[in-house]
Design a protein around this motif. Structure first.
Motif, PDB file in Angstrom:
ATOM      1  N   GLN A   2       0.830  -1.190   0.000  1.00 58.11           N
ATOM      2  CA  GLN A   2       0.000   0.000   0.000  1.00 58.11           C
ATOM      3  C   GLN A   2       0.872   1.250   0.000  1.00 58.11           C
ATOM      4  N   SER A   3       0.285   2.341  -0.405  1.00 60.28           N
ATOM      5  CA  SER A   3       1.017   3.605  -0.431  1.00 60.28           C
ATOM      6  C   SER A   3       0.049   4.761  -0.257  1.00 60.28           C
ATOM      7  N   THR A  24      -4.158  10.755  -1.735  1.00 60.03           N
ATOM      8  CA  THR A  24      -4.551   9.633  -2.572  1.00 60.03           C
ATOM      9  C   THR A  24      -3.838   8.395  -2.060  1.00 60.03           C
ATOM     10  N   TYR A  25      -4.421   7.247  -2.328  1.00 57.19           N
ATOM     11  CA  TYR A  25      -3.885   6.031  -1.724  1.00 57.19           C
ATOM     12  C   TYR A  25      -3.930   4.872  -2.708  1.00 57.19           C
ATOM     13  N   SER A  26      -3.186   3.848  -2.355  1.00 55.23           N
ATOM     14  CA  SER A  26      -3.224   2.591  -3.095  1.00 55.23           C
ATOM     15  C   SER A  26      -3.181   1.469  -2.074  1.00 55.23           C
ATOM     16  N   VAL A  27      -4.143   0.549  -2.174  1.00 52.10           N
ATOM     17  CA  VAL A  27      -4.204  -0.547  -1.209  1.00 52.10           C
ATOM     18  C   VAL A  27      -4.922  -1.727  -1.840  1.00 52.10           C
ATOM     19  N   THR A  72      -9.603   6.977  -5.754  1.00 49.42           N
ATOM     20  CA  THR A  72      -8.758   6.520  -4.625  1.00 49.42           C
ATOM     21  C   THR A  72      -8.209   7.712  -3.846  1.00 49.42           C
ATOM     22  N   SER A  73      -9.146   8.561  -3.454  1.00 48.93           N
ATOM     23  CA  SER A  73      -8.742   9.759  -2.711  1.00 48.93           C
ATOM     24  C   SER A  73      -9.490   9.847  -1.391  1.00 48.93           C
TER      25      SER A  73
END
Lengths: 115, 121
Positions: A2-3, A24-27, A72-73
């Protein structure tokens, strides 16, 4: 893995104006999202979180955040900024049932509210 | 509740000395975390405990670092010997398990202590 990205290191806003701090994210899977605030020489303080449900989450001190799955925010907002809101803001994300190791903090955004 | 308590708030020591940081979590919390914050690296998770048991210490930078949690109300982070690159702010945080369940890692938001600012000369 994730980031989290907080694209702005610094946000300046005039007192009384609305403020937005971007995240914003990544998972993998469903996200569990947080906003924390850090005042000088203090620990991080929890503001709000999103697990599921209404995309608009209300938190402490009049802050709210809007979850947008397609973008993704998870931007932090406040309708009217106060000088006392000046602080360092962190966004964090983890998979909903992931381990503590998977909690990832952004690099932080320094918010300055100008009188 | 007084929140998470950390001591000392400031520590200045010389290279090679032993440093012990202390933390009292919020009563009833199942999880305890140790973080380190620096300008260069941001916030790093060092180790965390669940019900006093160390779960993941993969963030501990070297064998010079050790952490213990002898009971539910006390934890220590020890650095021996200390080095100048250990200078940072060290935070302790605690949280409740998510939904009261026992699934490891399923915890709620964390409550942070005020931190210990460590300077190693």
């Amino acid at each position: 893995a994730q980031s989290v990205a907080q694209p702005e290191d610094q946000v300046n806003v005039a007192e009384g104006n609305p403020l937005t701090v971007k995240c914003t994210y990544s998972v993998s899977g469903n996200p569990y999202l947080f906003w924390y605030v850090q005042y000088p020489n203090r620990g991080l303080q929890f503001l709000l979180k999103y697990i599921t449900g209404d995309n608009l989450v209300k938190g402490s001190y009049g802050f709210e955040a809007e979850f947008n799955k397609s973008q993704t925010s998870f931007h932090l907002k406040k309708p009217s900024a106060l000088v006392s809101d000046s602080a360092l803001y962190f966004c964090a994300v983890r998979p909903l049932l992931g381990s503590a190791r998977q909690l990832t903090f952004g690099s932080g955004t320094q918010l300055t509210v100008l009188p | 509740d007084a929140g998470v308590i950390q001591s000392p708030r400031h520590e200045v020591t010389e290279m090679g000395q032993e440093v012990t940081l202390r933390c009292k979590p919020i009563s009833g919390h199942d999880y305890l975390f140790w973080y380190r914050q620096t300008m260069m690296r941001g916030l790093e998770l060092l180790i965390y405990f669940n019900n006093n048991v160390p779960i993941d210490d993969s963030g501990m930078p070297e064998d010079r670092f050790s952490a213990k949690m002898p009971n539910a109300s006390f934890s220590t982070l020890k650095i021996q010997p200390s080095e100048p690159r250990d200078s940072a702010v060290y935070f302790c945080a605690s949280s409740l398990a998510l939904g009261g369940g026992s699934a490891r890692g399923a915890y709620n938001e964390q409550f942070f202590g005020p931190g210990t600012r460590l300077t190693v000369l």
